[in-house]
Design an enzyme around this catalytic site. Structure first.
Site, PDB file in Angstrom:
ATOM      1  N   ARG A  13     -22.953  40.903 -52.358  1.00  0.00           N
ATOM      2  CA  ARG A  13     -23.606  39.598 -52.394  1.00  0.00           C
ATOM      3  C   ARG A  13     -22.929  38.723 -53.450  1.00  0.00           C
ATOM      4  O   ARG A  13     -22.510  39.218 -54.498  1.00  0.00           O
ATOM      5  CB  ARG A  13     -25.098  39.727 -52.735  1.00  0.00           C
ATOM      6  CG  ARG A  13     -25.951  40.273 -51.599  1.00  0.00           C
ATOM      7  CD  ARG A  13     -26.074  39.290 -50.427  1.00  0.00           C
ATOM      8  NE  ARG A  13     -26.921  39.788 -49.359  1.00  0.00           N
ATOM      9  CZ  ARG A  13     -26.488  40.423 -48.261  1.00  0.00           C
ATOM     10  NH1 ARG A  13     -25.193  40.646 -48.097  1.00  0.00           N
ATOM     11  NH2 ARG A  13     -27.342  40.815 -47.333  1.00  0.00           N
ATOM     12  N   HIS A  23     -17.802  36.009 -45.358  1.00  0.00           N
ATOM     13  CA  HIS A  23     -18.922  36.951 -45.236  1.00  0.00           C
ATOM     14  C   HIS A  23     -18.890  37.666 -43.878  1.00  0.00           C
ATOM     15  O   HIS A  23     -19.867  37.643 -43.115  1.00  0.00           O
ATOM     16  CB  HIS A  23     -20.267  36.227 -45.427  1.00  0.00           C
ATOM     17  CG  HIS A  23     -21.411  37.161 -45.699  1.00  0.00           C
ATOM     18  ND1 HIS A  23     -22.467  36.835 -46.510  1.00  0.00           N
ATOM     19  CD2 HIS A  23     -21.670  38.423 -45.259  1.00  0.00           C
ATOM     20  CE1 HIS A  23     -23.328  37.854 -46.568  1.00  0.00           C
ATOM     21  NE2 HIS A  23     -22.855  38.822 -45.810  1.00  0.00           N
TER      22      HIS A  23
HETATM   23  P1  NAP Z   1     -27.786  51.297 -49.597  1.00  0.00           P
HETATM   24  O1  NAP Z   1     -27.592  52.362 -48.587  1.00  0.00           O
HETATM   25  O2  NAP Z   1     -29.155  50.860 -49.949  1.00  0.00           O
HETATM   26  O3  NAP Z   1     -27.030  51.792 -50.928  1.00  0.00           O
HETATM   27  C1  NAP Z   1     -27.183  51.150 -52.147  1.00  0.00           C
HETATM   28  C2  NAP Z   1     -26.455  51.946 -53.232  1.00  0.00           C
HETATM   29  O4  NAP Z   1     -26.515  51.196 -54.450  1.00  0.00           O
HETATM   30  C3  NAP Z   1     -27.110  53.308 -53.512  1.00  0.00           C
HETATM   31  O5  NAP Z   1     -26.126  54.276 -53.796  1.00  0.00           O
HETATM   32  C4  NAP Z   1     -27.938  53.028 -54.774  1.00  0.00           C
HETATM   33  O6  NAP Z   1     -28.130  54.144 -55.620  1.00  0.00           O
HETATM   34  C5  NAP Z   1     -27.045  52.026 -55.486  1.00  0.00           C
HETATM   35  N1  NAP Z   1     -27.815  51.208 -56.438  1.00  0.00           N
HETATM   36  C6  NAP Z   1     -28.837  50.359 -56.173  1.00  0.00           C
HETATM   37  N2  NAP Z   1     -29.306  49.813 -57.312  1.00  0.00           N
HETATM   38  C7  NAP Z   1     -28.575  50.361 -58.311  1.00  0.00           C
HETATM   39  C8  NAP Z   1     -28.578  50.221 -59.720  1.00  0.00           C
HETATM   40  N3  NAP Z   1     -29.455  49.399 -60.344  1.00  0.00           N
HETATM   41  N4  NAP Z   1     -27.705  50.939 -60.443  1.00  0.00           N
HETATM   42  C9  NAP Z   1     -26.824  51.775 -59.833  1.00  0.00           C
HETATM   43  N5  NAP Z   1     -26.761  51.955 -58.484  1.00  0.00           N
HETATM   44  C10 NAP Z   1     -27.622  51.247 -57.747  1.00  0.00           C
HETATM   45  O7  NAP Z   1     -26.992  49.977 -49.177  1.00  0.00           O
HETATM   46  P2  NAP Z   1     -25.772  49.825 -48.145  1.00  0.00           P
HETATM   47  O8  NAP Z   1     -26.216  49.949 -46.741  1.00  0.00           O
HETATM   48  O9  NAP Z   1     -24.678  50.723 -48.589  1.00  0.00           O
HETATM   49  O10 NAP Z   1     -25.385  48.296 -48.384  1.00  0.00           O
HETATM   50  C11 NAP Z   1     -25.043  47.792 -49.660  1.00  0.00           C
HETATM   51  C12 NAP Z   1     -25.027  46.281 -49.657  1.00  0.00           C
HETATM   52  O11 NAP Z   1     -23.895  45.797 -48.953  1.00  0.00           O
HETATM   53  C13 NAP Z   1     -26.189  45.605 -48.948  1.00  0.00           C
HETATM   54  O12 NAP Z   1     -27.346  45.561 -49.768  1.00  0.00           O
HETATM   55  C14 NAP Z   1     -25.647  44.229 -48.659  1.00  0.00           C
HETATM   56  O13 NAP Z   1     -25.938  43.342 -49.726  1.00  0.00           O
HETATM   57  C15 NAP Z   1     -24.133  44.439 -48.598  1.00  0.00           C
HETATM   58  N6  NAP Z   1     -23.590  44.193 -47.243  1.00  0.00           N
HETATM   59  C16 NAP Z   1     -22.653  43.216 -47.091  1.00  0.00           C
HETATM   60  C17 NAP Z   1     -22.109  43.006 -45.848  1.00  0.00           C
HETATM   61  C18 NAP Z   1     -21.042  41.958 -45.645  1.00  0.00           C
HETATM   62  O14 NAP Z   1     -20.685  41.664 -44.514  1.00  0.00           O
HETATM   63  N7  NAP Z   1     -20.469  41.416 -46.694  1.00  0.00           N
HETATM   64  C19 NAP Z   1     -22.516  43.766 -44.746  1.00  0.00           C
HETATM   65  C20 NAP Z   1     -23.467  44.749 -44.941  1.00  0.00           C
HETATM   66  C21 NAP Z   1     -24.000  44.964 -46.204  1.00  0.00           C
HETATM   67  P3  NAP Z   1     -28.967  55.440 -55.111  1.00  0.00           P
HETATM   68  O15 NAP Z   1     -28.075  56.110 -54.089  1.00  0.00           O
HETATM   69  O16 NAP Z   1     -29.146  56.247 -56.332  1.00  0.00           O
HETATM   70  O17 NAP Z   1     -30.235  54.909 -54.513  1.00  0.00           O
HETATM   71  C1  GLV Z   2     -24.799  41.479 -44.337  1.00  0.00           C
HETATM   72  O1  GLV Z   2     -24.466  40.867 -45.306  1.00  0.00           O
HETATM   73  C2  GLV Z   2     -25.789  42.516 -44.356  1.00  0.00           C
HETATM   74  O2  GLV Z   2     -26.494  42.659 -45.364  1.00  0.00           O
HETATM   75  O3  GLV Z   2     -25.892  43.235 -43.341  1.00  0.00           O
END
Ligand code: NAP
Ligand code: GLV
Length: 309
Positions: A224, A272
């Site tokens: 983000r 994005h």
């Molecule tokens: P997720 O499965 O919820 O994983 C989040 C990770 O971040 C987990 O390992 C979590 O730790 C860690 N985390 C959260 N808060 C933390 C903190 N305060 N300190 C240290 N580690 C922390 O999320 P995801 O599916 O991988 O997606 C991640 C992000 O990518 C999304 O939230 C979104 O903003 C972004 N995204 C962007 C796009 C794009 O097109 N640019 C597309 C999709 C997603 P734990 O494992 O210990 O819980």
């Molecule tokens: C895109 O940014 C998503 O959070 O899936």
């Protein structure tokens, strides 16, 4: 069962048709003010009015991984948020990050510039051991990216809230582990959710700690825009402390015309799109979860509002 669809500027029609085909027993409609009460809503950045008018909603299916926009709203009292759980996004994220990493490591940007001038020249090969990659966030996307990067034999570090043990990844956890993680990493990939604890985590202090505090760090931000303190980035690039940045997300999107990131020679901007929502895979996943919930089974991707992801 009734399902409402509200997807900001995305056309709801194909989603409604897909959900009707996957769940023939359900009534599926685009949300409009005054819509009859529904059980579930399939949403992206819905208006507060939808949530206020639907106090009986059980589930808000978010058609993305990040739920920061939803958690900023006043939610119906019983509603759980269920996020997309990969649904084809993880492999896209792995492609994007590997592309940005390898483009920087192999200096393809410099070769492209030289080729435009008709120059045939070689650069000294670099050692991949000198480019350890640090991944902030080892969740659904971060873990997949870590595996992909390890495949190219870069050293990989990962940072998460809870301790992890992943093969081929040197894992760090919690605030106590952050500084050592940053110092051990040269290329920093951000895949954290946006929460109060992670907002502004990419700043002058943390980015200066990369690469043992030596110049040459590189940033890839795919999570983000508000993770990055934008005003801190250009001074770090201009002083040479950071070698460059690939940015897919921004504080304000679309990135405004005239924003200095567009023209900075060390910044690569993409709109994005590093991991797009794939409609068919997402509908199949949501329909599968609705059926599992109807059978009383647990589903993956339920958001904990206290944690913020
Ligand atoms: P997720 O499965 O919820 O994983 C989040 C990770 O971040 C987990 O390992 C979590 O730790 C860690 N985390 C959260 N808060 C933390 C903190 N305060 N300190 C240290 N580690 C922390 O999320 P995801 O599916 O991988 O997606 C991640 C992000 O990518 C999304 O939230 C979104 O903003 C972004 N995204 C962007 C796009 C794009 O097109 N640019 C597309 C999709 C997603 P734990 O494992 O210990 O819980
Ligand atoms: C895109 O940014 C998503 O959070 O899936």
């Amino acid at each position: 069962m009734r399902i409402l669809v509200s997807l900001a500027d995305l056309r709801p029609g194909p989603w409604i048709e897909g959900l009707r085909a996957a769940l023939p027993e359900a009534e599926v409609e685009a949300w409009q003010p005054g819509a009859a009460p529904a059980d579930h809503a399939v949403v992206w950045a819905p208006p507060q009015q939808l949530l206020d008018e639907q106090p009986g909603l059980c589930t808000l299916f978010n058609i993305g991984a990040g739920v920061d926009a939803l958690l900023g709203l006043q939610l119906p009292p019983r509603a759980r948020i269920v996020r997309l759980d990969d649904a084809g996004m993880a492999v896209q994220m792995a492609e994007y990050v590997c592309h940005a990493l390898i483009r920087h490591f192999r200096e393809f940007d410099a070769y492209e510039a030289e080729a435009r001038e008709g120059r045939w020249s070689f650069r000294k090969p670099r050692e991949r051991d000198d480019f350890p990659v640090g991944i902030l966030g080892l969740g659904v996307l971060g873990e997949r990216v870590a595996k992909a990067v390890a495949h190219f034999e870069f050293p990989v570090n990962g940072w998460s809230r809870s301790p992890k043990d992943l093969q081929g990844v040197r894992c760090f956890a919690g605030q106590d582990g952050l500084r050592d993680f940053l110092r051990a990493s040269r290329v920093l990939v951000n895949l954290l959710p946006l929460t109060p604890a992670t907002r502004g985590i990419l700043n002058r202090d943390t980015l200066s700690a990369l690469n043992g505090g030596q110049p040459g760090g590189y940033l890839i931000n795919v999570a983000r825009g508000a993770h990055l303190v934008e005003a801190d980035l250009i001074p770090l690039l201009d002083s040479g402390q950071l070698a460059g940045a690939t940015l897919d997300v921004f504080e304000v999107e679309p990135l405004p015309a005239g924003h200095p990131f567009w023209r900075h020679p060390k910044i690569t901007v993409t709109p994005h799109g590093s991991a797009r929502t794939l409609r068919d895979a997402s509908i199949a996943q949501i329909a599968g979860k609705i059926r599992a919930m109807a059978r009383g089974e647990p589903v993956a991707g339920v958001v904990d509002p206290q944690r913020g992801y």
